[in-house]
Each structure stands twice: as structure tokens, then as C-alpha cells.
Write an enzyme that holds these catalytic residues in place. Structure first.
Site, PDB file in Angstrom:
ATOM      1  N   LEU A  39      -8.684  11.239  14.130  1.00 28.46           N
ATOM      2  CA  LEU A  39      -8.444  12.244  13.498  1.00 28.46           C
ATOM      3  C   LEU A  39      -7.220  12.516  12.902  1.00 28.46           C
ATOM      4  CD1 LEU A  39     -11.504  14.298  13.689  1.00 28.46           C
ATOM      5  CD2 LEU A  39     -11.377  12.591  12.077  1.00 28.46           C
ATOM      6  N   THR A 134      -5.997  -7.527   7.709  1.00 29.97           N
ATOM      7  CA  THR A 134      -5.067  -7.744   6.156  1.00 29.97           C
ATOM      8  C   THR A 134      -5.081  -8.875   6.202  1.00 29.97           C
ATOM      9  OG1 THR A 134      -4.056  -6.688   5.378  1.00 29.97           O
ATOM     10  CG2 THR A 134      -3.066  -6.562   7.109  1.00 29.97           C
ATOM     11  N   ASP A 135      -4.833  -9.494   5.060  1.00 25.42           N
ATOM     12  CA  ASP A 135      -4.399 -10.468   4.322  1.00 25.42           C
ATOM     13  C   ASP A 135      -2.617 -10.455   4.496  1.00 25.42           C
ATOM     14  OD1 ASP A 135      -3.766  -8.780   2.046  1.00 25.42           O
ATOM     15  OD2 ASP A 135      -4.686  -9.467   1.052  1.00 25.42           O
ATOM     16  N   GLU A 136      -2.098  -9.081   4.353  1.00 20.09           N
ATOM     17  CA  GLU A 136      -0.805  -8.959   4.710  1.00 20.09           C
ATOM     18  C   GLU A 136      -0.047 -10.016   5.329  1.00 20.09           C
ATOM     19  OE1 GLU A 136       1.206  -5.629   3.959  1.00 20.09           O
ATOM     20  OE2 GLU A 136      -1.022  -4.493   2.800  1.00 20.09           O
ATOM     21  N   TYR A 159       4.356  -2.213   9.750  1.00 22.55           N
ATOM     22  CA  TYR A 159       2.735  -2.596   9.437  1.00 22.55           C
ATOM     23  C   TYR A 159       1.990  -4.009   9.075  1.00 22.55           C
ATOM     24  CZ  TYR A 159      -2.139  -2.341   7.356  1.00 22.55           C
ATOM     25  OH  TYR A 159      -3.353  -2.811   7.153  1.00 22.55           O
ATOM     26  N   LYS A 163      -0.045  -5.868  12.900  1.00 21.49           N
ATOM     27  CA  LYS A 163      -1.602  -6.057  12.720  1.00 21.49           C
ATOM     28  C   LYS A 163      -1.776  -8.143  13.086  1.00 21.49           C
ATOM     29  CE  LYS A 163      -5.098  -4.151  10.541  1.00 21.49           C
ATOM     30  NZ  LYS A 163      -6.381  -3.351  11.734  1.00 21.49           N
ATOM     31  N   ASN A 189      -7.672  -2.782  -1.010  1.00 21.49           N
ATOM     32  CA  ASN A 189      -9.371  -1.972  -0.950  1.00 21.49           C
ATOM     33  C   ASN A 189      -8.701  -0.962  -1.975  1.00 21.49           C
ATOM     34  OD1 ASN A 189     -11.855  -2.782   1.945  1.00 21.49           O
ATOM     35  ND2 ASN A 189     -10.011  -4.053   1.097  1.00 21.49           N
ATOM     36  N   LEU A 199      -0.928   3.141  -3.584  1.00 20.48           N
ATOM     37  CA  LEU A 199      -0.985   3.941  -5.360  1.00 20.48           C
ATOM     38  C   LEU A 199      -2.465   3.893  -5.930  1.00 20.48           C
ATOM     39  CD1 LEU A 199       1.112   2.518  -7.297  1.00 20.48           C
ATOM     40  CD2 LEU A 199      -0.457   0.522  -6.977  1.00 20.48           C
ATOM     41  N   TYR A 350       9.814  10.218  -1.589  1.00 16.91           N
ATOM     42  CA  TYR A 350       9.621  10.750  -2.960  1.00 16.91           C
ATOM     43  C   TYR A 350      10.363  11.341  -3.262  1.00 16.91           C
ATOM     44  CZ  TYR A 350       4.979   7.618  -2.592  1.00 16.91           C
ATOM     45  OH  TYR A 350       4.567   6.020  -2.621  1.00 16.91           O
TER      46      TYR A 350
HETATM   47  P1  NAD Z   1      -6.960   4.799   7.033  1.00 18.43           P
HETATM   48  O1  NAD Z   1      -5.922   4.645   7.811  1.00 18.43           O
HETATM   49  O2  NAD Z   1      -7.436   5.200   6.188  1.00 18.43           O
HETATM   50  O3  NAD Z   1      -7.720   5.159   8.536  1.00 18.43           O
HETATM   51  C1  NAD Z   1      -8.022   5.263   9.610  1.00 18.43           C
HETATM   52  C2  NAD Z   1      -8.509   5.357  10.455  1.00 18.43           C
HETATM   53  O4  NAD Z   1      -8.203   5.379  12.103  1.00 18.43           O
HETATM   54  C3  NAD Z   1      -8.570   6.798  10.175  1.00 18.43           C
HETATM   55  O5  NAD Z   1      -9.141   7.977  10.084  1.00 18.43           O
HETATM   56  C4  NAD Z   1      -7.885   7.372  12.120  1.00 18.43           C
HETATM   57  O6  NAD Z   1      -7.648   9.102  12.011  1.00 18.43           O
HETATM   58  C5  NAD Z   1      -8.120   6.325  12.556  1.00 18.43           C
HETATM   59  N1  NAD Z   1      -6.871   6.123  13.394  1.00 18.43           N
HETATM   60  C6  NAD Z   1      -6.080   6.202  13.403  1.00 18.43           C
HETATM   61  N2  NAD Z   1      -5.271   5.625  15.067  1.00 18.43           N
HETATM   62  C7  NAD Z   1      -5.948   5.853  15.489  1.00 18.43           C
HETATM   63  C8  NAD Z   1      -6.204   6.167  16.899  1.00 18.43           C
HETATM   64  N3  NAD Z   1      -5.772   6.109  17.794  1.00 18.43           N
HETATM   65  N4  NAD Z   1      -7.294   6.084  18.012  1.00 18.43           N
HETATM   66  C9  NAD Z   1      -8.147   6.662  16.880  1.00 18.43           C
HETATM   67  N5  NAD Z   1      -8.863   6.615  15.792  1.00 18.43           N
HETATM   68  C10 NAD Z   1      -7.178   6.503  15.023  1.00 18.43           C
HETATM   69  O7  NAD Z   1      -7.376   2.684   7.183  1.00 18.43           O
HETATM   70  P2  NAD Z   1      -7.931   1.981   6.340  1.00 18.43           P
HETATM   71  O8  NAD Z   1      -7.167   2.167   4.618  1.00 18.43           O
HETATM   72  O9  NAD Z   1      -9.514   2.940   5.561  1.00 18.43           O
HETATM   73  O10 NAD Z   1      -7.895   0.533   6.945  1.00 18.43           O
HETATM   74  C11 NAD Z   1      -8.481   0.543   8.249  1.00 18.43           C
HETATM   75  C12 NAD Z   1      -8.651  -0.728   8.384  1.00 18.43           C
HETATM   76  O11 NAD Z   1      -8.918  -1.421   7.887  1.00 18.43           O
HETATM   77  C13 NAD Z   1      -7.027  -1.119   9.056  1.00 18.43           C
HETATM   78  O12 NAD Z   1      -7.732  -1.220  10.396  1.00 18.43           O
HETATM   79  C14 NAD Z   1      -6.352  -1.686   8.666  1.00 18.43           C
HETATM   80  O13 NAD Z   1      -5.324  -2.190   8.537  1.00 18.43           O
HETATM   81  C15 NAD Z   1      -7.850  -2.528   7.450  1.00 18.43           C
HETATM   82  N6  NAD Z   1      -7.113  -3.512   6.273  1.00 18.43           N
HETATM   83  C16 NAD Z   1      -7.052  -1.870   5.191  1.00 18.43           C
HETATM   84  C17 NAD Z   1      -6.909  -1.935   3.988  1.00 18.43           C
HETATM   85  C18 NAD Z   1      -6.582  -1.637   2.727  1.00 18.43           C
HETATM   86  O14 NAD Z   1      -6.150  -2.184   1.590  1.00 18.43           O
HETATM   87  N7  NAD Z   1      -6.425  -0.587   3.237  1.00 18.43           N
HETATM   88  C19 NAD Z   1      -7.067  -3.933   3.875  1.00 18.43           C
HETATM   89  C20 NAD Z   1      -7.487  -4.918   4.875  1.00 18.43           C
HETATM   90  C21 NAD Z   1      -7.391  -4.547   5.728  1.00 18.43           C
HETATM   91  P1  TYD Z   2       0.046   0.138  -1.131  1.00 15.99           P
HETATM   92  O1  TYD Z   2      -1.309   0.804  -2.183  1.00 15.99           O
HETATM   93  O2  TYD Z   2       0.725   1.019  -0.200  1.00 15.99           O
HETATM   94  O3  TYD Z   2      -0.515  -1.383  -0.451  1.00 15.99           O
HETATM   95  P2  TYD Z   2       0.225  -2.704  -0.022  1.00 15.99           P
HETATM   96  O4  TYD Z   2       1.483  -1.703   0.227  1.00 15.99           O
HETATM   97  O5  TYD Z   2      -1.076  -2.669   1.324  1.00 15.99           O
HETATM   98  O6  TYD Z   2      -0.077  -3.540  -0.951  1.00 15.99           O
HETATM   99  O7  TYD Z   2       0.917  -0.396  -2.205  1.00 15.99           O
HETATM  100  C1  TYD Z   2       0.523  -1.644  -3.401  1.00 15.99           C
HETATM  101  C2  TYD Z   2       1.542  -1.645  -4.132  1.00 15.99           C
HETATM  102  O8  TYD Z   2       2.177  -0.736  -5.056  1.00 15.99           O
HETATM  103  C3  TYD Z   2       2.430  -2.304  -3.293  1.00 15.99           C
HETATM  104  O9  TYD Z   2       3.232  -3.336  -4.212  1.00 15.99           O
HETATM  105  C4  TYD Z   2       3.449  -0.851  -3.621  1.00 15.99           C
HETATM  106  C5  TYD Z   2       3.621  -0.345  -4.259  1.00 15.99           C
HETATM  107  N1  TYD Z   2       3.487   0.728  -4.673  1.00 15.99           N
HETATM  108  C6  TYD Z   2       3.977   1.864  -5.972  1.00 15.99           C
HETATM  109  O10 TYD Z   2       4.835   0.857  -6.749  1.00 15.99           O
HETATM  110  N2  TYD Z   2       4.305   2.906  -5.424  1.00 15.99           N
HETATM  111  C7  TYD Z   2       3.841   3.660  -4.654  1.00 15.99           C
HETATM  112  O11 TYD Z   2       3.988   4.850  -4.973  1.00 15.99           O
HETATM  113  C8  TYD Z   2       3.233   3.274  -4.256  1.00 15.99           C
HETATM  114  C9  TYD Z   2       2.761   4.229  -2.468  1.00 15.99           C
HETATM  115  C10 TYD Z   2       3.212   1.810  -3.904  1.00 15.99           C
END
Ligand code: NAD
Ligand code: TYD
Length: 353
Positions: A39, A134-136, A159, A163, A189, A199, A350
């Protein structure tokens, strides 16, 4: 079909994790789902109020970085499956604080791998460690081409480096110790419960409140967006039917330049908020670019589509409307997560740069 009965989901109170937890709790009543989450600012139990009383669900607050705690948890519950999502997940935060990302994402993953290795000794064929990535990790594409499972890793932000490192450890435990692992690498996602530092939810929140919508650089960067429930369905499928030792790429085949996505979102918001067309667009504000900003991500998901029959269920315009509807109907959620720590983050990110 793999039949796992006691499944640890880490990071289940976060954005994607909460959708995965909900899906597993509802779809597998014969399995026990244990959600382990620290959390942090990103974890929120409000994401799971609809399933928190289900008999096959347990929440445990704890930190994956604490190896003694992780070992104890494995002994207590005797998990046969792990779906590991807990992570620090926001690129901008990783630029300000890379160490935190290395500790949580790398050390945390190693602690879970060690516990699985110790506790699953002699029963590797009936267990699975599923790592959500992630694809990153593949780096940045120019204007053409796609990331496949064979693309070399080339992470470029703290980041994605953390990963990528965690993915390498997962595969190292497979090759070195035979630990049964699987990895999926997913594109960006979007959907309900997305923390408004990313974003799409940040833009929805700001448009709603008539605040500037910050677009980095010229808004030319491209992301491949997937509705969060489609990611959860892909994880479900691969977890139950995928091959041990494999990687699956998951993506929406849905590329958008940031500026075009934000323009579409402004149109949707004008309609939903009964504003004159063009009102929200005036809030778009170009701001200083992100350091090392990856130009383009795009996933080739043909492997999971062909081998496991997965496909996304929603087209983007539908998914975006559904997402906006959710945020407008969930004022309390949005207000709760944008107080306190969020205000401080927003100011630093910001207003002070
Ligand atoms: P998020 O930041 O919304 O959630 C991360 C969760 O992990 C939170 O509930 C946080 O409390 C918990 N957490 C963080 N540190 C912790 C710790 N030390 N111990 C236990 N819990 C901990 O992230 P998300 O966007 O839901 O992403 C989830 C996973 O999917 C990540 O591994 C991320 O790299 C991967 N992922 C995310 C995306 C995306 O677009 N968001 C895309 C591809 C993969
Ligand atoms: P983000 O949602 O942070 O995902 P990621 O960086 O993991 O792809 O950002 C998505 C895209 O939007 C990325 O190219 C950065 C851009 N971005 C903005 O232009 N303004 C913003 O305030 C944020 C958070 C992201």
C-alpha cells in the site's frame, strides 16, 4: 489447463493488480487468492471493495523487499502459484529516484524468486512463478517496426532498466535452477483505477477541473494502449495455459501519438461534461520534455494470439469512453487519491521544473 490452488498476487491493490485480483477471485472460486501489497501511494484497497468479503480472498499488507517476511508468508500459505505485479511503475518518479526502483523492482523480485525456489523444491512441475513486465524493456522504436519476444533488451529509463533486470533474474532462475517461470511484457494499459500520475487519468482529472493538460515535448511520442481488463485476461490465459520458460508479448495494436490521444480525450470529455466542442482542447499545454523520452513503443502480440487464442476485446474509442465514464462516476476515488502526497508530487513534477 494448469490448476493452481493457492495463488499469491503481489501488487494487487494497484492499477493492473486490482483487475487481476478481481478476475481471479471471481473466476476461480476453488482457488485461494492472497493479495500482498505494501500500500504505497499507488496501492489502494478501495479498488477492491466489491470482492473484499469473498471467501477465497485474503489481503496481506507487507513489503516484498523484506525477505524474512516474504519467506514467512510462503511458509504460512504454501502457495503453488505467484503472479508478481508489485513494483514502482512510473517513469517520471524513476528519473527522480532510481534507487527506490532498483530496490523494489529488482531486490523485491529476487526475494520472491528465492522464496519460491526454497518452498517449491521437489514440486516444480506443479507450481508457476508468473512475472508481469513491460514492453519498455525493449527500448525505443523509430517510426516503424514492432517489439517481438526476440527483440533484444535495451532499457533506457531507470524504470525500464529495473524491470529489465528483474526479467533477467526471473529467466536466470529458470535456466540455473529450473524454477518454473513465465514472463509477459505488455504495452501501456489504461482503464478504471489508474493512478492520476499517468497520462490518461491525469488528463481526465485536469480536464474535469479546468486545469492545464501537460503534454511533454511536442506530443509526438507514440504509445500502444491496451484496456486493463484485456491485459488481465491475457495474464489469466497465459498463467493457466502458457508454456513454462516462455515470454509472451501483450499489446493492443493500438498506437497513438500523445497529442492525438489527448485531442480525442478532449472531444470525449466535452461530450460527457456537456461543454461546447473545442473547450477542453484549450487546456492542452506543451511542457518541457521528459529526460530520455522513448519515442515509440509498439508490440507484436501474434505469439499469444496464435498460441493461446488471446485477443483484445475493446476498440480504443469504446475503452476510452468507458474509462472516462468510470472517472466521472467515481469522484470520491479520484478525490481520495489526489490529496496529500499527490499534491506534493504534482507541484514538484509540473510546477517547479
Ligand atoms: P501501480 O503502481 O498502479 O501498482 C503497483 C502496486 O505495487 C501498488 O499497489 C503498490 O502498493 C505495490 N507495491 C509497490 N512496492 C511494493 C513493495 N515493496 N511490496 C509490496 N507491494 C508493493 O502499477 P501498475 O501500473 O498496476 O503495474 C503493475 C505491474 O505491471 C508492474 O510490475 C508494472 O511494471 C507492470 N506493467 C505496467 C504497465 C502499465 O501500463 N501500467 C504496462 C506493462 C506492465
Ligand atoms: P505515462 O502514462 O507516464 O506512461 P509511460 O511513460 O510508461 O509510457 O506516459 C505516457 C506518454 O505520455 C509518455 O510518452 C509520456 C507522456 N506524458 C505527457 O505527455 N504528459 C504527462 O503529464 C505524462 C504523465 C505523460
Amino acid at each position: 489447463m494448469r490448476d493452481l490452488k493457492t495463488i499469491l498476487i503481489t501488487g494487487g491493490a494497484g492499477f493492473i493488480g486490482s483487475h487481476v485480483v478481481r478476475r481471479f477471485v471471481n473466476n476461480y472460486p476453488g482457488s485461494r487468492i492472497i493479495n500482498l501489497d505494501k500500500l504505497t501511494y499507488a496501492g489502494n484497497l478501495e479498488n477492491l471493495t466489491d470482492i473484499e468479503k469473498k471467501p477465497n480472498y485474503t489481503f496481506v499488507k507487507g513489503d516484498i523487499v523484506d525477505s524474512a517476511f516474504v519467506d514467512k508468508l510462503f511458509l504460512e500459505y504454501a502457495f503453488d502459484g505467484v503472479i508478481h505485479l508489485a513494483a514502482e511503475s512510473h517513469v517520471d518518479r524513476s528519473i527522480s529516484n532510481p534507487t527506490e526502483f532498483a530496490v523494489t523492482n529488482v531486490i523485491g523480485t529476487i526475494n520472491l524468486l528465492n522464496a519460491a525456489k526454497k518452498n517449491w523444491h521437489g514440486k516444480y512441475d506443479t507450481c508457476l512463478f508468473y512475472h508481469v513486465s513491460t514492453d519498455e524493456v525493449y527500448g525505443s522504436l523509430r517510426t516503424t517496426g514492432y517489439f517481438t519476444e526476440e527483440t533484444s533488451y535495451d532499457p533506457r529509463s531507470p524504470y525500464s532498466a529495473s524491470k529489465a533486470s528483474s526479467d533477467h533474474f526471473v529467466m536466470a532462475y529458470y535456466h540455473t535452477y529450473g524454477l518454473p517461470v513465465m514472463i509477459s511484457n505488455c504495452s501501456n494499459n489504461y482503464g478504471p483505477n489508474h493512478f492520476p500520475e499517468k497520462l490518461i487519468p491525469l488528463a481526465i482529472h485536469n480536464i474535469k477541473n479546468n486545469k492545464p493538460v501537460p503534454v511533454y515535448g511536442k506530443g509526438e511520442n507514440v504509445r500502444d494502449w491496451l484496456y486493463v481488463e484485456d491485459h488481465a485476461s491475457a495474464i489469466d490465459l497465459a498463467f493457466h495455459k502458457g508454456k513454462v520458460g516462455e515470454t509472451y508479448n501483450i499489446g493492443g495494436h493500438n498506437e497513438w501519438k500523445n497529442i492525438e490521444l489527448i485531442r480525442l480525450l478532449c472531444q470525449v470529455m466535452d461530450k460527457k461534461l456537456n461543454r461546447t466542442e473545442g473547450t477542453s482542447k484549450k487546456l492542452i499545454t506543451f511542457v518541457k520534455d521528459r529526460a530520455g523520452h522513448d519515442l515509440r513503443y509498439a508490440i507484436d502480440s501474434s505469439k499469444i494470439q496464435k498460441e493461446l487464442g488471446w485477443k483484445p476485446s475493446l476498440v480504443f474509442e469504446q475503452g476510452l469512453e468507458k474509462t472516462v465514464d468510470w472517472y466521472l462516476a467515481n469522484d470520491k476515488w479520484l478525490n481520495d487519491v489526489t490529496t496529500g502526497e499527490y499534491q506534493k508530487y504534482y507541484k514538484e513534477q509540473y510546477e517547479e521544473r
